[in-house]
Scaffold this motif. Sequence first.
Motif, PDB file in Angstrom:
ATOM      1  N   ASN A 145       0.805  -1.216   0.000  1.00 44.69           N
ATOM      2  CA  ASN A 145       0.000   0.000   0.000  1.00 44.69           C
ATOM      3  C   ASN A 145       0.840   1.270   0.000  1.00 44.69           C
ATOM      4  OD1 ASN A 145      -2.475  -1.339  -0.016  1.00 44.69           O
ATOM      5  ND2 ASN A 145      -2.402  -1.638   2.192  1.00 44.69           N
ATOM      6  N   SER A 146       2.151   1.150   0.064  1.00 48.53           N
ATOM      7  CA  SER A 146       3.004   2.337   0.066  1.00 48.53           C
ATOM      8  C   SER A 146       4.327   1.993  -0.605  1.00 48.53           C
ATOM      9  CB  SER A 146       3.254   2.811   1.505  1.00 48.53           C
ATOM     10  OG  SER A 146       3.935   1.813   2.240  1.00 48.53           O
ATOM     11  N   ALA A 177      -3.246   4.641 -14.621  1.00 43.31           N
ATOM     12  CA  ALA A 177      -2.720   5.083 -13.336  1.00 43.31           C
ATOM     13  C   ALA A 177      -3.840   5.757 -12.562  1.00 43.31           C
ATOM     14  CB  ALA A 177      -1.556   6.053 -13.528  1.00 43.31           C
ATOM     15  N   ALA A 178      -4.026   5.372 -11.297  1.00 40.49           N
ATOM     16  CA  ALA A 178      -5.069   5.945 -10.465  1.00 40.49           C
ATOM     17  C   ALA A 178      -4.591   7.199  -9.734  1.00 40.49           C
ATOM     18  CB  ALA A 178      -5.561   4.912  -9.464  1.00 40.49           C
ATOM     19  N   SER A 179      -3.281   7.433  -9.689  1.00 42.92           N
ATOM     20  CA  SER A 179      -2.732   8.571  -8.960  1.00 42.92           C
ATOM     21  C   SER A 179      -3.075   9.884  -9.663  1.00 42.92           C
ATOM     22  CB  SER A 179      -1.216   8.429  -8.842  1.00 42.92           C
ATOM     23  OG  SER A 179      -0.655   9.577  -8.241  1.00 42.92           O
ATOM     24  N   THR A 180      -3.337  10.920  -8.868  1.00 42.51           N
ATOM     25  CA  THR A 180      -3.621  12.246  -9.442  1.00 42.51           C
ATOM     26  C   THR A 180      -2.396  13.135  -9.400  1.00 42.51           C
ATOM     27  OG1 THR A 180      -4.403  13.013  -7.295  1.00 42.51           O
ATOM     28  CG2 THR A 180      -6.043  12.102  -8.821  1.00 42.51           C
ATOM     29  N   THR A 181      -1.283  12.628  -8.903  1.00 40.23           N
ATOM     30  CA  THR A 181      -0.064  13.438  -8.843  1.00 40.23           C
ATOM     31  C   THR A 181       0.986  12.903  -9.786  1.00 40.23           C
ATOM     32  OG1 THR A 181       0.839  12.139  -7.025  1.00 40.23           O
ATOM     33  CG2 THR A 181      -0.439  14.108  -6.458  1.00 40.23           C
TER      34      THR A 181
END
Length: 181
Positions: A145-146, A177-181
């Motif tokens: 998870n990290s 990709a699910a990340s917004t950054t």
Amino acid sequence: GVRGLVNSPAGVAAMFENDGGGDILVGKQGANTVFHVDAGGNVTAAGSVTADSLTSLTALSAPTISATTVSGVSAATFSGSNDSQIGSVTQNGTGNGLSVVNASTSAGAAAILAQSTGTSGTTRTLLATNASSDGVAVRGDSTANSGGTIGVQGTSLSPSGTGVEGDANAFGVHGNAASTT
């Protein structure tokens, strides 16, 4: 002791029968049974089995091989030279064909390490095929998870090499990709 001697090539030196269905042969050292052959021909040995060759192995059920029982070698090793494969696993049930777990936390430790050491020719270190119309031949899941985890990674040291390549009628390589950054 018991000794059987026969000089005829068609002769039998010893025969043990148990028509009652119990063990055919039991070997003991003192009060301890060290081997036995049951009515089905299954051989159970408390110690190791040594042979110059093994020409046929028709059934192998739930084997456990530990590093300390393989002549002091740190792992079980299979080697040979033929035109097909050294080992083969076939699963006709609903479970996995082969399951490998590595609990090591050492950097670079792998559950499966595959190496092709040939320096020429079109070799493949890992070849996965899937005949299902909904199948996935290779999937990589990084479940932490990290951290900077990677699901599938490819590296090529050749100046003209490719780390990851995909060929398809729709998308050669596709990613989400699910990340917004």
